[in-house]
Scaffold this active site. Structure first.
Site, PDB file in Angstrom:
ATOM      1  N   HIS A 187      21.102 -23.972 -60.424  1.00  0.00           N
ATOM      2  CA  HIS A 187      20.701 -25.366 -60.236  1.00  0.00           C
ATOM      3  C   HIS A 187      21.867 -26.274 -59.829  1.00  0.00           C
ATOM      4  O   HIS A 187      21.742 -27.487 -59.868  1.00  0.00           O
ATOM      5  CB  HIS A 187      20.036 -25.899 -61.516  1.00  0.00           C
TER       6      HIS A 187
ATOM      7  N   ASN B  17      17.334 -16.066 -78.520  1.00  0.00           N
ATOM      8  CA  ASN B  17      16.764 -17.410 -78.502  1.00  0.00           C
ATOM      9  C   ASN B  17      16.396 -17.841 -79.909  1.00  0.00           C
ATOM     10  O   ASN B  17      16.113 -17.008 -80.751  1.00  0.00           O
ATOM     11  CB  ASN B  17      15.512 -17.439 -77.612  1.00  0.00           C
TER      12      ASN B  17
END
Ligand SMILES: [Zn+2]
Length: 244
Positions: free
Chosen positions: A116, A210
């Site tokens: 990104h 996570n």
């Protein structure tokens, strides 16, 4: 960890790690989604409201300067540093990140694909040149390219396509990886979802780290719950023992 025992890695194995906002959040970087996101902050909401196409505007840069200043006060955490250790150890270690804060570079990572972009870089809408903008505050807002045009942040905005070259490199690495780590990403945003799935389909062992289960959890080889800064150093210790 039984699954790790089955791994047959050596220093030439191709290892890929994909990191997302969770890794940045553990360093205190304001994030876009989920618990503790920057939208809970009124200043952020106001600034973001004035940020928009064509992106080389004063409003956009005021929002970015707010974020850049915050990030400049954040430090890489143990997850960032472990990934540097892994890169130092393996000849073929690559990092793919959704994060634009540049913390992986600051930690010392070198082979980084930034899906990104990077908030510490600007891009000229006229000629496409990418310029380092390492200092906050900027001298002028918006910053001006040598050609006279106002720069935009070198960051993929919502709705914009990823840079094709970066995406292709990420797909290629995912296809060839022997071990693929997915760290601190919810797997909601494509291609962060596609890369681990592609790796798994191509035969890689995929390990997810996570705090919460994600959409990827049912598909990975092993999923570990917890903070990346705590889990990753331990995982690396365990992995190292299995390497020939
Ligand atoms: Zn220019």
């Amino acid at each position: 960890m039984v699954l790790i025992g089955k791994l047959n890695l050596n220093r030439k194995s191709l290892i890929v790690a994909l990191t997302g906002a969770g890794v940045s959040a553990e360093s205190g970087v304001p994030i876009f989604r989920g618990r503790g996101s920057m939208w809970e902050n009124e200043t952020a909401r106001n600034l973001a409201g004035k940020s928009g196409p064509p992106w080389n505007t004063r409003g956009t840069w005021e929002f970015y300067e707010w974020r850049r200043e915050l990030v400049s006060r954040c430090e890489p955490n143990a997850a960032h540093l472990t990934l540097v250790e892994m890169e130092d150890f393996f000849y073929n270690f690559y990092l793919i990140t959704q994060n634009v804060d540049g913390l992986h570079h600051r930690a010392g990572s070198r082979k980084v694909l930034e899906l990104h972009g990077n908030m510490w870089k600007g891009r000229c809408p006229r000629d496409g040149e990418i310029v380092d903008l390492p200092k906050t505050p900027l001298e002028t807002i918006p910053p001006i390219h040598s050609c006279g045009e106002a720069l935009r942040p070198h960051v993929v905005q919502f709705g914009e396509p990823l840079e094709q070259k970066t995406l292709e490199a990420a797909l290629d690495l995912s296809r060839r990886a022997e071990l693929f780590l997915v760290i601190g990403t919810s797997g909601v945003v494509s291609p962060a979802r596609d890369l681990p799935l592609l790796a798994r389909k191509s035969g890689a062992v995929v390990i997810e780290v996570n705090r919460e289960p994600t959409v990827l959890t049912p598909y990975v080889t092993l999923s570990i719950r917890g903070m990346a800064a705590e889990i990753l150093p331990k995982l690396w210790e365990d992995l190292k023992k299995t390497i020939n």
